[in-house]
Design a protein around this motif. Structure first.
Motif, PDB file in Angstrom:
ATOM      1  N   LYS A  41      -8.938  63.496  83.790  1.00  0.00           N
ATOM      2  CA  LYS A  41      -8.956  63.548  83.170  1.00  0.00           C
ATOM      3  C   LYS A  41      -9.909  63.953  82.363  1.00  0.00           C
ATOM      4  N   LEU A  42     -10.221  64.891  81.082  1.00  0.00           N
ATOM      5  CA  LEU A  42     -11.630  65.789  80.438  1.00  0.00           C
ATOM      6  C   LEU A  42     -12.151  64.710  79.458  1.00  0.00           C
ATOM      7  N   TYR A  43     -13.087  64.681  79.089  1.00  0.00           N
ATOM      8  CA  TYR A  43     -14.130  63.756  77.984  1.00  0.00           C
ATOM      9  C   TYR A  43     -14.932  65.049  77.566  1.00  0.00           C
ATOM     10  N   LEU A  44     -14.810  64.944  76.406  1.00  0.00           N
ATOM     11  CA  LEU A  44     -16.041  65.707  74.961  1.00  0.00           C
ATOM     12  C   LEU A  44     -17.279  64.836  74.706  1.00  0.00           C
ATOM     13  N   THR A  53     -22.079  59.473  73.660  1.00  0.00           N
ATOM     14  CA  THR A  53     -20.683  59.866  73.645  1.00  0.00           C
ATOM     15  C   THR A  53     -19.676  60.263  73.928  1.00  0.00           C
ATOM     16  N   ALA A  54     -18.992  59.522  74.646  1.00  0.00           N
ATOM     17  CA  ALA A  54     -17.552  60.648  74.610  1.00  0.00           C
ATOM     18  C   ALA A  54     -16.086  59.523  73.324  1.00  0.00           C
ATOM     19  N   ILE A  55     -16.058  61.580  72.361  1.00  0.00           N
ATOM     20  CA  ILE A  55     -16.335  61.615  70.870  1.00  0.00           C
ATOM     21  C   ILE A  55     -14.496  62.042  71.648  1.00  0.00           C
ATOM     22  N   ASP A  56     -13.935  61.735  72.152  1.00  0.00           N
ATOM     23  CA  ASP A  56     -12.767  62.058  72.819  1.00  0.00           C
ATOM     24  C   ASP A  56     -12.681  62.823  74.180  1.00  0.00           C
ATOM     25  N   SER A  57     -10.987  62.595  74.680  1.00  0.00           N
ATOM     26  CA  SER A  57     -10.607  63.001  75.576  1.00  0.00           C
ATOM     27  C   SER A  57      -9.163  63.784  76.154  1.00  0.00           C
ATOM     28  N   VAL A  58      -8.448  63.963  77.234  1.00  0.00           N
ATOM     29  CA  VAL A  58      -7.130  64.100  77.027  1.00  0.00           C
ATOM     30  C   VAL A  58      -6.874  63.896  78.804  1.00  0.00           C
ATOM     31  N   VAL A  59      -5.997  63.709  78.870  1.00  0.00           N
ATOM     32  CA  VAL A  59      -4.716  63.461  80.529  1.00  0.00           C
ATOM     33  C   VAL A  59      -4.538  64.883  80.681  1.00  0.00           C
ATOM     34  N   ILE A  60      -4.811  65.584  81.610  1.00  0.00           N
ATOM     35  CA  ILE A  60      -3.690  66.305  82.918  1.00  0.00           C
ATOM     36  C   ILE A  60      -2.969  65.769  83.833  1.00  0.00           C
ATOM     37  N   LYS A  61      -2.030  66.122  83.340  1.00  0.00           N
ATOM     38  CA  LYS A  61      -1.223  66.068  83.998  1.00  0.00           C
ATOM     39  C   LYS A  61       0.164  66.839  84.109  1.00  0.00           C
ATOM     40  N   GLY A  62      -0.332  68.082  85.539  1.00  0.00           N
ATOM     41  CA  GLY A  62       0.711  69.179  86.163  1.00  0.00           C
ATOM     42  C   GLY A  62       0.171  70.552  85.073  1.00  0.00           C
ATOM     43  N   ASN A  63      -0.211  70.217  83.430  1.00  0.00           N
ATOM     44  CA  ASN A  63      -0.745  71.500  82.616  1.00  0.00           C
ATOM     45  C   ASN A  63      -2.232  71.371  82.518  1.00  0.00           C
ATOM     46  N   PRO A  64      -2.938  72.455  83.672  1.00  0.00           N
ATOM     47  CA  PRO A  64      -4.291  72.246  83.409  1.00  0.00           C
ATOM     48  C   PRO A  64      -4.930  72.878  82.392  1.00  0.00           C
ATOM     49  N   SER A  65      -4.175  73.029  81.347  1.00  0.00           N
ATOM     50  CA  SER A  65      -4.781  73.588  80.150  1.00  0.00           C
ATOM     51  C   SER A  65      -5.081  72.484  79.276  1.00  0.00           C
ATOM     52  N   PHE A  66      -6.245  72.337  78.199  1.00  0.00           N
ATOM     53  CA  PHE A  66      -6.650  71.648  77.283  1.00  0.00           C
ATOM     54  C   PHE A  66      -6.850  71.851  75.635  1.00  0.00           C
ATOM     55  N   ASN A  67      -7.289  70.734  75.313  1.00  0.00           N
ATOM     56  CA  ASN A  67      -7.493  71.085  74.075  1.00  0.00           C
ATOM     57  C   ASN A  67      -7.539  70.157  72.922  1.00  0.00           C
ATOM     58  N   PHE A  68      -9.333  70.342  72.059  1.00  0.00           N
ATOM     59  CA  PHE A  68      -9.574  69.270  71.508  1.00  0.00           C
ATOM     60  C   PHE A  68     -10.303  69.804  70.296  1.00  0.00           C
ATOM     61  N   ASN A  69      -9.573  69.036  68.989  1.00  0.00           N
ATOM     62  CA  ASN A  69     -10.562  69.479  67.439  1.00  0.00           C
ATOM     63  C   ASN A  69     -11.146  68.775  66.739  1.00  0.00           C
ATOM     64  N   LEU A  70     -12.086  68.549  66.369  1.00  0.00           N
ATOM     65  CA  LEU A  70     -12.844  67.692  65.503  1.00  0.00           C
ATOM     66  C   LEU A  70     -13.679  68.625  64.739  1.00  0.00           C
ATOM     67  N   THR A  71     -14.481  68.246  63.858  1.00  0.00           N
ATOM     68  CA  THR A  71     -15.426  68.454  62.544  1.00  0.00           C
ATOM     69  C   THR A  71     -17.592  67.999  62.746  1.00  0.00           C
ATOM     70  N   ILE A  72     -17.972  69.870  62.884  1.00  0.00           N
ATOM     71  CA  ILE A  72     -18.973  69.144  63.142  1.00  0.00           C
ATOM     72  C   ILE A  72     -19.741  70.713  61.564  1.00  0.00           C
ATOM     73  N   ASP A  73     -20.885  69.383  61.278  1.00  0.00           N
ATOM     74  CA  ASP A  73     -21.413  70.451  60.287  1.00  0.00           C
ATOM     75  C   ASP A  73     -22.508  71.349  60.702  1.00  0.00           C
TER      76      ASP A  73
END
Length: 237
Positions: A41-44, A53-73
């Motif tokens: 599991k990867l956390y952002l 603060t953990a603002i998002d996370s993604v579970v890795i199962k087989g595919n080592p790729s990840f993606n996070f989408n968010l908004t910043i000012d």
């Protein structure tokens, strides 16, 4: 202003404060691959209201790729963190400066931090440049500590005292390097970030100089505003 200091000093802390995803339009995409990671599991993380603060996370199962989408000012420091489960490894976090757009982070499970390649953020490029200048000094400090240890082991106090003096000078040089870098990169959000994380306990004149030297745009961004608030608070004490 200790709350700022504590918040910025938690790069290795895993204080989990989960947040729900924002459903608004995203202006930042963080994607990449962790070679060798088949399950985990990867956390952002980011510092939010002085809390790591953990603002998002993604579970890795087989595919080592990840993606996070968010908004910043404005450009902001984030921490890509790998949950290694019961492993005692401390190589589990990649700090990076994000800015609006697409950022790619590729690394390996074996050397998560060391192998990290970050593309797409000019602000992060500036931050990496600063870290390189800082490393030149800290590496020399580490060498000195070994020399001091050996001198004391040999009961050569005169040599040890001389090395202590040199180490003190290097520490001053470390602060001066941070201040000069921030002043010379006044058009980057890295400048106020360095002031808040590296120079918060230095003479207020250094912080004033850095803030007053910031370009108008950077001064209105997140770390520019926090630096202004911190300076004002210190002046009232």
């Amino acid at each position: 202003m200790k709350k700022y200091i504590c918040a910025f000093a938690v790069s290795g802390l895993l204080l989990l404060t989960a947040c729900k995803k924002d459903t608004s339009d995203y202006n930042l995409s963080v994607n990449g691959k962790v070679e060798g990671l088949k399950q985990g599991k990867l956390y952002l993380y980011k510092v939010q209201d002085t809390v790591f603060t953990a603002i998002d996370s993604v579970v890795i199962k087989g595919n080592p790729s990840f993606n996070f989408n968010l908004t910043i000012d404005s450009p902001e420091m984030f921490f890509l963190t790998l949950d290694r489960g019961h492993s005692k490894s401390i190589d589990n976090q990649i700090p990076f400066f994000a800015e609006q757009g697409n950022i790619e982070i590729n690394t390996t499970l074996k050397s998560f931090f060391k192998d990290a390649k970050i593309l797409g953020s000019k602000t992060n490029d500036v931050y990496q440049e600063y870290l390189q200048t800082r490393t030149l000094i800290t590496n020399r400090q580490n060498d000195l500590l070994i020399e001091i240890f050996n001198a004391e082991k040999e009961n050569n106090q005169q040599k040890a005292d001389s090395l202590y003096v040199l180490n003190k000078k290097l520490k001053a040089r470390l602060y001066l390097n941070a201040a000069n870098f921030a002043i010379n990169h006044n058009d980057s959000d890295v400048a106020p970030y360095i002031a808040l994380t590296e120079l918060y306990d230095r003479n207020i004149k250094y912080l004033d100089t850095i803030y007053n030297n910031l370009t108008g745009k950077v001064a209105t961004h997140k770390y520019g505003q926090q630096l202004r608030e911190y300076i004002e608070e210190r002046k009232t004490k």
